[in-house]
Design an enzyme around this catalytic site. Structure first.
Site, PDB file in Angstrom:
ATOM      1  N   HIS A 117       0.692  -0.782  -0.397  1.00  0.00           N
ATOM      2  CA  HIS A 117      -0.285   0.312  -0.421  1.00  0.00           C
ATOM      3  C   HIS A 117       1.086   1.287  -0.337  1.00  0.00           C
ATOM      4  O   HIS A 117       2.009   1.233   0.737  1.00  0.00           O
ATOM      5  CB  HIS A 117      -1.075   0.081   1.778  1.00  0.00           C
ATOM      6  CG  HIS A 117      -1.643  -1.095   1.425  1.00  0.00           C
ATOM      7  ND1 HIS A 117      -1.240  -2.250   1.567  1.00  0.00           N
ATOM      8  CD2 HIS A 117      -3.558  -0.899   1.603  1.00  0.00           C
ATOM      9  CE1 HIS A 117      -2.383  -2.579   2.176  1.00  0.00           C
ATOM     10  NE2 HIS A 117      -3.247  -2.716   1.873  1.00  0.00           N
ATOM     11  N   ASP A 120       1.853   1.710   3.532  1.00  0.00           N
ATOM     12  CA  ASP A 120       3.042   0.833   4.073  1.00  0.00           C
ATOM     13  C   ASP A 120       3.855   1.645   3.757  1.00  0.00           C
ATOM     14  O   ASP A 120       5.406   1.602   5.234  1.00  0.00           O
ATOM     15  CB  ASP A 120       3.012  -0.004   2.860  1.00  0.00           C
ATOM     16  CG  ASP A 120       2.287  -1.110   3.627  1.00  0.00           C
ATOM     17  OD1 ASP A 120       1.616  -1.819   5.084  1.00  0.00           O
ATOM     18  OD2 ASP A 120       1.452  -1.678   2.867  1.00  0.00           O
TER      19      ASP A 120
HETATM   20  C1  XUL Z   1      -7.859  -6.940   3.352  1.00  0.00           C
HETATM   21  C2  XUL Z   1      -7.201  -7.081   2.811  1.00  0.00           C
HETATM   22  C3  XUL Z   1      -6.169  -6.244   2.506  1.00  0.00           C
HETATM   23  C4  XUL Z   1      -6.776  -6.214   0.331  1.00  0.00           C
HETATM   24  C5  XUL Z   1      -5.116  -5.083   0.396  1.00  0.00           C
HETATM   25  O1  XUL Z   1      -8.793  -7.771   4.124  1.00  0.00           O
HETATM   26  O2  XUL Z   1      -7.399  -8.047   1.914  1.00  0.00           O
HETATM   27  O3  XUL Z   1      -4.946  -5.741   3.219  1.00  0.00           O
HETATM   28  O4  XUL Z   1      -5.285  -6.964   0.329  1.00  0.00           O
HETATM   29  O5  XUL Z   1      -5.984  -3.416   0.695  1.00  0.00           O
END
Ligand code: XUL
Ligand code: CO
Length: 440
Positions: free
Chosen positions: A100, A103
């Site tokens: 992300h 992150d």
């Molecule tokens: C949440 C989830 C997230 C997504 C990315 O349940 O799976 O980690 O993969 O935002």
């Protein structure tokens, strides 16, 4: 900063007989399966957020992982977090990571601060990842952690919040493109509602449809050739999420004319939360032509939330691997571990045990799936079961040559006879195949 994982050696393949817990028993990157290296089949990725951004906090207690880089989002701490991330991924020897924006750069209250943090953070990410010979399987923007997103991002009643989300998605998409990523993910954790009493549902759907369409337009504008992936999940954190499951997402994409532009990122724990099996979600995505990538993990059979544990189930994973192989393998997608340690697994090495076990599971499942397809028992049975539709009136009806009345008339000529679905036989055939020797 000193190397957090210095006690852990690079993880190597040592074969099924090794008792070294810090070695692979099945994952041999160069082993050829169906003419392709195992590494290229599985396209393994380690996620940034559960691995190094999360401190072990849960709704009842604070963080348990005493990672030296956590507790601060100052540039030095974020740099140390990044170094730890690549210390982990490079030792595991996998080719991809997922991230992300937050992150890497932390959360920011002001858009201008976010933008400058992204400039700095993405430049350092590029350098660091190249040093380790890695690239993103996918990137994404976190549109759910900051309090501004409490009522949604694209679906927020306030367009100023959606505009902040647009800035994040635009920036994270461009960064993913610049880093050589293969996909860009949208997970709508807050795109939904907690109560219909305050929610204009059709309006929110249109906002989400427009936001997704604008993301696709921007992808083309910047020349990103990777896939845009939506990740279905039915609920958690909000009561109801619009991207409930694969079939719901497909209906949404159709409505907004995006079914040829967007694919899905399937997560087993999200599938089970929606009351579907993992295999069901994969098979449905394939049938609808939107299969993209997988966030491998597992839930807990006794509780109803997203526990994000490392996958364990050889039977289920083999079945899914067989579906993927039958569908021609991953195109741009891959196997990301959206999985985290239990809160009590506080040692640096625990992160390795989780990943090694999961990587070996996928490797063994791939080898078994290959045998399963070669054996052909299941596919022969399936083909035989529908053989009647390839000829005669069945064919003519499917082709449209016979209408409902004419097709129905044929029932008067012969009465159908019951045919066994042979489920128990097929289940035991699958057990037989799971016993096959796939040693090198
Ligand atoms: C949440 C989830 C997230 C997504 C990315 O349940 O799976 O980690 O993969 O935002
Ligand atoms: Co996920």
């Amino acid at each position: 900063m000193s190397d957090y994982f210095e006690t852990v050696p690079p993880i190597r393949y040592k074969g099924p007989d090794t008792d070294d817990p810090l070695a692979y028993r099945w994952y041999d990157a160069d082993r050829i399966v169906r003419g392709r290296r195992m590494e290229d089949h599985l396209r393994l990725a380690v996620c940034y957020w559960h691995s190094v951004s999360w401190d072990g906090a849960d709704p009842f207690g604070s963080g348990t992982f005493a990672r030296p880089w956590l507790g601060s989002e100052a540039p030095d701490a974020l740099d140390a977090r990044m170094d730890a991330m690549f210390g982990l991924v490079s030792r595991l020897g996998v080719p991809f990571f997922t991230f992300h924006d937050t992150d890497v750069v932390g959360t920011h209250d002001r858009a201008a601060d976010y933008r400058s943090a992204m400039e700095r953070g993405m430049a350092r990410l590029r350098e660091t990842m190249m040093e380790h010979g890695m690239r993103p399987l996918w990137g994404t923007a976190n549109l759910f952690s900051h309090p501004r997103y409490m009522a949604g991002a694209a679906t927020n009643p306030d367009p100023d919040v959606a505009a902040f989300a647009a800035l994040q998605v635009r920036t994270a998409l461009e960064a993913t493109h610049a880093l050589g990523g293969d996909n860009y993910v949208l997970w709508g954790g807050r795109e939904g509602y907690d109560t219909l009493l305050n929610t204009d549902l059709p309006r929110e759907m249109d906002q989400l449809g427009r936001f997704l369409a604008a993301t696709v337009e921007h992808k083309h504008k910047i020349g990103f050739t990777g896939d845009i992936l939506v990740e279905p999940k039915p609920h958690e954190p909000v009561k109801h999420q619009y991207d409930r499951d694969v079939a719901t997402v497909y209906g949404f994409l159709k409505r907004y004319g995006l079914e040829d532009e967007v694919r899905v990122n399937i997560e087993p724990n999200h599938a089970t939360l929606a009351g579907n099996s993992f295999a069901h979600e994969v098979a449905t995505a394939q049938a609808l032509g939107v299969f993209g990538s997988i966030d491998f993990n597992r839930g807990d059979p006794q509780n109803g939330w997203d526990t994000d544990q490392f996958p364990l189930d050889l039977r289920e994973t083999t079945q899914v691997m067989a579906l993927i192989l039958e569908g021609g393998g991953f195109r741009r997608g891959g196997s990301n571990f959206d999985a985290k340690m239990r809160r009590q697994s506080v040692d640096a090495e625990d992160l390795f045990h989780g990943h090694i076990g999961a990587i070996d599971l996928l490797a063994k499942a791939l080898l078994l799936a290959d045998r399963l397809l070669e054996d052909g028992t299941l596919s022969r049975n399936r083909t035989g079961r529908y053989a009647g539709w390839s000829e005669g009136e069945g064919r003519a009806f499917l082709d449209g040559a016979l209408g409902l009345a004419a097709f129905g008339e044929t029932a008067l000529e012969r009465d159908p006879r019951p045919v066994s679905g042979r489920q128990e036989y097929l289940e035991s055939q699958l057990s037989r195949m799971l016993d096959m020797d796939v040693r090198p």
